[in-house]
Scaffold this active site. Structure first.
Site, PDB file in Angstrom:
ATOM      1  N   ALA A   9      19.595 -14.022   8.665  1.00 46.89           N
ATOM      2  CA  ALA A   9      20.398 -14.012   8.094  1.00 46.89           C
ATOM      3  C   ALA A   9      19.620 -12.420   6.308  1.00 46.89           C
ATOM      4  O   ALA A   9      18.261 -12.290   7.129  1.00 46.89           O
ATOM      5  CB  ALA A   9      20.521 -15.033   7.369  1.00 46.89           C
ATOM      6  N   GLY A  21      19.259 -16.683  12.667  1.00 41.42           N
ATOM      7  CA  GLY A  21      21.002 -16.112  12.843  1.00 41.42           C
ATOM      8  C   GLY A  21      21.167 -15.074  14.013  1.00 41.42           C
ATOM      9  O   GLY A  21      22.425 -15.377  14.198  1.00 41.42           O
ATOM     10  N   GLU A  23      21.230 -16.921  17.184  1.00 47.57           N
ATOM     11  CA  GLU A  23      22.554 -17.853  17.623  1.00 47.57           C
ATOM     12  C   GLU A  23      23.506 -16.716  17.536  1.00 47.57           C
ATOM     13  O   GLU A  23      24.336 -17.432  18.395  1.00 47.57           O
ATOM     14  CB  GLU A  23      22.551 -18.615  15.803  1.00 47.57           C
ATOM     15  N   GLU A  58      13.832 -20.580  11.496  1.00 45.84           N
ATOM     16  CA  GLU A  58      14.085 -21.172  10.317  1.00 45.84           C
ATOM     17  C   GLU A  58      13.438 -21.946   9.732  1.00 45.84           C
ATOM     18  O   GLU A  58      13.647 -21.633   8.081  1.00 45.84           O
ATOM     19  CB  GLU A  58      15.918 -21.686   9.992  1.00 45.84           C
TER      20      GLU A  58
END
Length: 264
Positions: free
Chosen positions: A70, A115, A118, A138
Site C-alpha cells: 500500500a 499488498g 498479496e 502489516e
C-alpha cells in the site's frame, strides 16, 4: 505485442493468447495508491471478459521491486472516514486478480511486500528470481494483511507457518521463500518475467475451456471434504465434456496434429 493502458500506472500487454498485467509505477516501487488500485480493477475486469486470453502474467517494470504494498504516504494523509471509503477500492484490486478465470502467474523480482505479496498470492503460481524478498509486514505498522493474505498464505504453507510469518512481520529472501512454499519456482536474477511468460505460454497452448474449468474446480474444491470436492469436479467436467474444445482435442489427438481450439 500491443499495449492497453489503464491510467498512468497499469498496462496490459498482449503476447498472443497470454496477457501481461504490468505494474508500472516505478517512482514509488509500485506502491498501490487508490488510483492504482482502481486501474488494477479496471484492467482485471477487461481481462475477465476477454475470451481470447488463456493465461495472465503479473509483472513489474521496476528492477528492484514487484510491489512494496500500500502507498503509506497516501495513507498518511487520509482521515479515518477517507480510509474507510478507500477500503472497497483496495479490495477490488486484489479480488480482481484473485477472480480472474484463467490461469495466472506472478513474476516476482525484488521486493513483494504487504499488498505486493498479496497480489502474488492471488495468482495461481508464483515465479521469483534470486533477488526476491517477500513478506507480510502489516502488523509492524499497526494493521493486518487486508488483500487476502491471512486467508491465502495459510492455504499455501499451513496455519502455523502463516501465523509465524504474519506475527513476526519478517521479510523472507528468495531461497527460503522457495523452501517454505511462499513461491513456487526460483530462477536466476532478472529472469522472473521471461520465466513467467514462458510458463504462461505453456498453459496457453491448452484448451481455454479446459483451463478455465480446471481453475474453477481447483478454487471451488479447495478446503471441501472429498465427497463434496468430487461433486465440484464433476460439475466442472460436465461443463467441458460436450464443448467444442473437447471435440477438437480428441480429434487432434487421433489425427496426430496440433489442436485449433474453438474456445467454446
Amino acid at each position: 505485442m500491443n499495449e492497453q493502458r489503464y491510467g498512468d500506472w497499469i498496462a496490459v500487454r498482449r503476447h498472443g493468447h497470454v496477457a501481461e498485467l504490468v505494474l508500472d509505477r516505478p517512482k514509488a516501487m509500485n506502491a498501490i495508491s487508490a488510483e492504482m488500485a482502481r486501474s488494477i480493477a479496471r484492467a482485471t475486469d477487461a481481462l475477465r471478459a476477454d475470451q481470447d486470453v488463456r493465461a495472465v502474467v503479473v509483472t513489474s517494470t521496476h528492477e528492484r521491486a514487484f510491489c512494496v504494498g500500500a502507498d503509506l504516504k497516501e495513507r498518511n494523509t487520509l482521515t479515518d472516514a477517507e480510509l474507510g471509503a478507500q477500503r472497497p477500492v483496495s479490495r477490488a484490486a486484489y479480488t480482481g486478480v484473485l477472480e480472474l478465470p484463467m490461469p495466472t502467474v506472478a513474476a516476482v523480482r525484488g521486493f513483494a511486500l504487504g499488498g505486493g505479496f498479496e497480489l502474488a498470492l492471488s495468482c495461481d503460481v508464483i515465479v521469483a528470481d534470486a533477488s526476491a524478498v517477500v513478506g507480510l509486514p502489516e502488523v509492524s505498522v499497526g494493521v493486518i494483511p487486508g488483500g487476502g493474505g491471512t486467508q491465502l498464505l495459510p492455504r499455501r504453507v499451513g496455519a502455523a507457518r502463516a501465523a509465524e510469518l504474519i506475527f513476526s512481520a519478517r521479510r523472507v529472501p528468495a531461497e527460503e521463500a522457495r523452501d517454505l512454499g511462499l513461491v513456487d519456482d526460483l530462477v536466476a536474477d532478472g529472469e522472473a518475467r521471461e520465466a513467467g511468460l514462458a510458463m504462461a505460454e505453456r498453459f496457453a497452448r491448452n484448451s481455454p475451456v479446459g483451463l478455465r474449468a480446471a481453475k474453477r474446480a481447483l478454487r471451488l474444491g479447495h478446503g471441501l471434504d472429498l465427497r463434496t470436492g468430487l461433486e465440484v469436479e464433476d460439475a466442472a467436467w460436465r461443463s467441458v465434456a460436450f464443448s467444442g474444445d473437447r471435440a477438437e482435442g480428441v480429434a487432434a489427438f487421433n489425427e496426430k496434429r496440433s489442436p485449433e481450439w474453438p474456445g467454446i
